[in-house]
Design a protein around this motif. Structure first.
Motif, PDB file in Angstrom:
ATOM      1  N   HIS A  27       0.825  -1.211   0.000  1.00 14.25           N
ATOM      2  CA  HIS A  27       0.000   0.000   0.000  1.00 14.25           C
ATOM      3  C   HIS A  27       0.862   1.265   0.000  1.00 14.25           C
ATOM      4  O   HIS A  27       0.498   2.271  -0.612  1.00 14.25           O
ATOM      5  CB  HIS A  27      -0.953  -0.002   1.204  1.00 14.25           C
ATOM      6  N   ARG A  30       2.092   1.546  -3.638  1.00 17.00           N
ATOM      7  CA  ARG A  30       1.044   1.863  -4.609  1.00 17.00           C
ATOM      8  C   ARG A  30       0.371   3.207  -4.329  1.00 17.00           C
ATOM      9  O   ARG A  30       0.133   3.986  -5.244  1.00 17.00           O
ATOM     10  CB  ARG A  30      -0.032   0.751  -4.618  1.00 17.00           C
ATOM     11  N   GLU A  31       0.073   3.428  -3.058  1.00 20.46           N
ATOM     12  CA  GLU A  31      -0.771   4.584  -2.764  1.00 20.46           C
ATOM     13  C   GLU A  31       0.020   5.833  -2.396  1.00 20.46           C
ATOM     14  O   GLU A  31      -0.399   6.932  -2.704  1.00 20.46           O
ATOM     15  CB  GLU A  31      -1.798   4.210  -1.696  1.00 20.46           C
ATOM     16  N   THR A  36       2.151   1.750  -9.174  1.00 16.47           N
ATOM     17  CA  THR A  36       1.026   0.819  -9.248  1.00 16.47           C
ATOM     18  C   THR A  36       1.339  -0.422 -10.082  1.00 16.47           C
ATOM     19  O   THR A  36       0.448  -1.186 -10.420  1.00 16.47           O
ATOM     20  CB  THR A  36      -0.218   1.528  -9.823  1.00 16.47           C
TER      21      THR A  36
END
Lengths: 164, 813
Positions: A27, A30-31, A36
């Motif tokens: 996370h 990706r975030e 991603t």
């Protein structure tokens, strides 16, 4: 929940950020970092879609707290191409040999294969199959993935020989 | 503009990268570099994250829901329950099968993990914290998990909302847990054929509950723009236009104000056809809160709530003459649909195309009846890499033919060859009403048997059995033969629709002034490589190189209306639309060329990439030149521009077929079944891209391996779901997966514009039977006729035990 300060090297760049200690590495990547490429497929470290390279080992970033990666050197699929933009032989070989279909497992698959070929530059088909068994694919039946990795290994060996 | 260096006809053809070439995929550049754009990659300003509170029990009444503690969690913005959706009329939604499904449990829960409340928070961690703190009090009710007990007197009534409805979406209901009875064929004639038959073989063949389990789970991002009143939903949708229409009908938002976008999809296999509560809840939450809301399933939610497949229990009787000529087929199916009938089938087909169950054989009379029942299990009933219940049908007939062969002491290949529909019988109308378009089964079967040296395998098996008898080995060899006929490409609007939407498909093409093009389709790729292959179809039709054609799908604001990708329908339907739209482009191009060359358009002929004057090929105009002229010349009687759209209503389904042979070696002391060899011959009609076809076959076979050898979702007697994570649900790794041998014959479809039939699902349809037949065959000489799937080590070991193959005490069942 209070946040901790994390620092690491991702794809050759220093990054830092604030994250709850329980935040999973996947996370954070990706975030917070917007990388991603690695995906989430199962949440239980079975499928390998989230595979990244951490301090020279393949890890499943869905089962690792970002706190555990503090200070580490992380490589994701986004970091495999050369600085000049030319693709890694594995990236070329997966396309050449139709080693992907929906593409969801592909970043984890290639990142794992990248480490596998560091560990064993000349794997047999059986060694490839065993070495890739932590990464699931629902589309290809693996046959062309094995073919692609074998081809990339040969390509990398030839490249190394030419350089020597 | 005629200054190009002259190149040969062959070079011109090669340059197009059209039909029949193994063009490398254009999709791969982004996927290999981690630049795909899947739904969970979407990040919008202010976006919130939704997560479900789910039922811990299989059947119960909700006594109370307390949101307070959850709402106190920092970051939690809202908690939705059925009571919140009720004023909007959105606490229930229509299913694709004419039933209704609770979006959030309304007074009752009907399966474990059913959606009870939707927690919306700033991120997925806060949402999960909120989910933990929603207090729900349940009153337990007796769960019903055995479909065979569903219609017993005294069985608990599951669906109180429709308990007194004696008429369902598909006819009369004779029990509160009964959904429908669906029949095909001639019951009286079939029963007569059975009564008078020389030989009748019987078996109960179960096809267990499984799940498509694409590597990417289902999810969406809903974003309501309050200023312009437009709702945009990005999601894992295999049928984006149908989702838009359904969304409009149930939310009452006008259809032009809804935009559905399917971005890259990480595999579908039928899982992403349906409409799920997460989509509705995200949309409602976005409308209420005014910010985008994302919902992404985790794997456990995926396996235990969205879209199971199969769960068909098929009792069969097959009649034959003593020399093996099949004279009749009778079948009754008990179909376990779970708590809501959410099967994804065309409206008029509550059991899908199960009546393809006479398979590849010329069976004069047949009858099939299907009873659908409710149980306390997740809804679904999707076509997991197959066309609507075709896998079940194919498995049924392929097992029944083997069971009959055992009874007659005939070779499984021989009995198939004896009963095949002959080449000269096509188009062939089956006893259950389908018109098979084309086939050449004997040629395919002969090629398969020759390639694997079938006689040699049987001789080897005989020797191996003798060696086993002598105690020289503990392994048994099995040879599985399967021959399948699929029915794909749904379908003709006259009998195929989903929620009233005819199952045509579409393609719209715009040729740019400089001779490149964009094509948009009503389908959506989930790994099939549409951007690569549909450009190939067009390249061959309009003479523009495939690399100069952009292909777009999945955005309902730009793509023409279509019914999406599932049931191997993209090539048979949208592929046909692509060819037809291309032909419209060519027709206009011919008129433009005639004007430019100052001849009558009838004096022109098409050659690869140009129109040339008949008998004088030096005088020609290439499509590139024509494209430019379309935009810069005032041509009398012709509108400027070069565009076309085709909505293609297929006149018939297509019927791909294939011959598969599987060889296994079973260790009777461990049950370990080694796949020694798997040969798959597929005939999908005209082959567009052999590389992609082979890849599809590899993948489909691997899914067949998973189903036949291990996948199963079960429920214990308390209604607890088992098989809900990848710890329990079998996905083969590279180690378990064998190396596949692929082969082909090519029998074009006579009614498809380019003769293509579709291939993606064939290997799953044919593969499952081949594996299962091989396992059963290994024990056939010991009197075994049939064992149920999945053939995992435990069950195979149990079979060996039952047959007395070990000295150890028999295991408890």
């Amino acid at each position: 929940m209070s946040k901790m300060h994390v620092k690491m090297t991702v794809n050759g760049s220093q990054v830092e950020g604030l994250a709850e200690p329980r935040t999973l590495l996947i996370h954070f990547l990706r975030e917070q970092l917007g990388l991603t490429g690695p995906h989430i497929g199962c949440d239980t470290s079975h499928c390998g879609a989230c595979t990244v390279d951490l301090d020279g080992k393949s890890v499943k970033s869905c089962t690792l707290f970002v706190a555990q990666a503090n200070g580490a050197e992380v490589t994701t699929i986004e970091g495999l191409a050369a600085a000049d933009g030319s693709l890694h032989p594995l990236q070329e070989a997966f396309r050449e040999h139709h080693g992907l279909q929906c593409g969801f497992c592909t970043p984890g698959m290639i990142t794992r294969a990248y480490r596998l070929l560091q560990e064993n530059p000349t794997p047999s088909d059986e060694e490839i199959r065993f070495g890739m068994s932590g990464n699931l694919c629902r589309c290809t039946g693996y046959q062309n993935i094995v073919k692609a990795i074998r081809a990339a290994a040969a390509e990398m060996a030839a490249g190394k020989e030419a350089a020597e | 503009m005629n200054a190009e260096t002259p190149i040969s006809l062959e070079q011109r053809k090669d340059k197009l990268q059209g039909l029949g070439c193994s063009r490398k995929r254009v999709e791969d550049a982004r996927f290999t570099q981690g630049k795909g754009n899947y739904v969970d990659d979407i990040k919008l300003p202010g976006m919130l994250f939704g997560d479900f509170v789910r039922s811990p029990i299989g059947h119960g009444r909700i006594k109370s829901i307390n949101k307070e503690a959850a709402l106190a969690v920092p970051g939690v913005k809202a908690v939705l329950t059925a009571d919140d959706l009720r004023p909007l009329g959105l606490h229930w939604m229509p299913t694709l099968a004419g039933d209704v499904q609770a979006v959030l449990a309304d007074e009752k829960v009907l399966f474990q993990n059913q959606e009870v409340a939707f927690v919306v928070a700033e991120d997925r961690y806060a949402a999960a914290d909120g989910v933990e703190l929603v207090e729900v009090e349940y009153e337990d009710l007796p769960p019903l998990v055995d479909p065979f007990k569903a219609m017993e007197e005294g069985a608990p009534t599951l669906r109180e909302d429709i308990a007194d409805k004696t008429e369902g979406a598909h006819g009369p209901r004779r029990h509160p847990n009964h959904i429908f009875t669906w029949e095909a064929g001639d019951q009286a004639a079939t029963e007569q054929a059975l009564a008078g038959a020389e030989v009748v073989a019987e078996e109960m063949v179960s096809y267990q509950r499984v799940h498509p389990c694409p590597l990417e789970t289902c999810g969406c991002v809903a974003s309501m723009d309050k200023i312009n009143g437009k709702l945009t939903i990005w999601g894992t949708f295999q049928a984006p236009h149908a989702v838009r229409t359904v969304a409009s009908l149930i939310t009452k938002i006008p259809e032009h104000n809804i935009r559905i976008i399917s971005p890259d999809i990480g595999g579908g296999f039928g899982n992403k056809v349906g409409v799920y509560p997460g989509y509705i809840c995200s949309a409602v939450a976005s409308i209420v809160l005014g910010v985008p809301v994302k919902w992404i399933e985790d794997r456990m939610e995926n396996l235990s709530t969205t879209a199971f497949a199969r769960d068909y229990h098929m009792t069969g009787r097959i009649a034959a003459t003593r020399d093996g000529r099949i004279t009749g087929l009778w079948c009754h199916v008990l179909a376990d649909h779970g708590a809501f009938d959410a099967c994804a089938d065309p409206t008029k087909f509550p059991a899908g195309f199960f009546n393809i169950c006479t398979g590849s054989y010329d069976i004069p009379t047949a009858y099939v009846a299907v009873d659908g029942v409710y149980t306390n299990k997740a809804p679904g009933g999707v076509a997991y890499r197959c066309s609507f219940r075709v896998t079940e049908a194919s498995y049924f007939i392929e097992r029944m033919v083997d069971v009959l062969a055992r009874k007659l002491d005939m070779d499984p290949a021989e009995i198939r060859l004896k009963n095949f529909i002959r080449k000269e019988q096509f188009p062939y109308t089956s006893a259950l009403g389908w018109e098979y378009d084309s086939g050449d089964y004997e040629t395919a079967m002969d090629k398969a048997l020759k390639t694997v040296d079938y006689q040699g395998l049987r001789a080897e098996q005989k020797a191996a059995r003798e060696a086993f008898q002598r105690g020289e080995t503990r392994k048994l060899m099995g040879v599985g033969v399967a021959f399948f006929t699929e029915i794909v490409g749904a379908g003709p609007v006259k009998n195929c629709d989903i929620l009233g939407l005819g199952m045509f498909d579409s393609c719209e093409i715009r040729i740019h002034p400089t001779g490149s093009a964009i094509a948009r389709l009503g389908t959506i790729s989930q790994g099939q490589g549409h951007a690569t292959t549909f450009a190939q179809i067009l390249a061959s039709e309009i003479g523009i190189p495939a690399e100069d054609i952009t292909l777009e799908e999945g955005d309902t604001d730009t793509a023409p209306y279509g019914l999406g990708t599932y049931g191997s329908r993209s090539t048979p339907v949208a592929g046909a639309a692509t060819a037809m739209a291309g032909r419209k482009i060519r027709a206009k191009a011919q008129m433009i060329a005639a004007y430019l060359l100052e001849v009558h358009d009838g004096d022109l002929e098409w050659e690869v990439d140009r129109f040339q004057v008949k008998g004088n090929p030096e005088r020609h105009k290439t499509m590139k030149e024509i494209a430019f002229a379309a935009y810069n010349q005032a041509i009398p009687g012709l509108e400027p521009g070069l565009e076309a759209v085709s909505y293609y209503d297929p006149p018939n389904m297509t019927y791909p077929f294939g011959a598969y042979v599987c060889v296994v070696d079973i260790d009777v002391d461990t049950g370990v079944t080694e796949i020694r060899r798997f040969y798959a011959l597929d005939d999908c009609g005209t082959r567009i891209n052999p590389m992609i076809i082979e890849g599809q076959v590899h993948g489909g076979l691997t899914e067949a391996l998973a189903i036949a050898m291990g996948q199963e979702i079960t429920y214990d007697e308390d209604g607890n779901v088992h098989g809900g994570s990848l710890m329990d649900f079998f996905l083969p790794t590279a180690v378990e997966t064998p190396t596949w041998e692929t082969d082909w014959t090519e029998t074009p479809s006579p009614h498809h514009p380019i003769g293509a039939k579709g291939v993606g699902e064939s290997p799953n349809v044919g593969g499952v039977s081949a594996f299962s037949n091989a396992v059963n065959d290994a024990f056939a000489h010991l009197g075994l006729t049939h064992t149920q799937m999945p053939h995992d080590h435990w069950r195979v070991w149990q079979t060996a035990q039952r047959l007395g193959l070990t000295g150890q005490p028999a295991a408890a069942e």
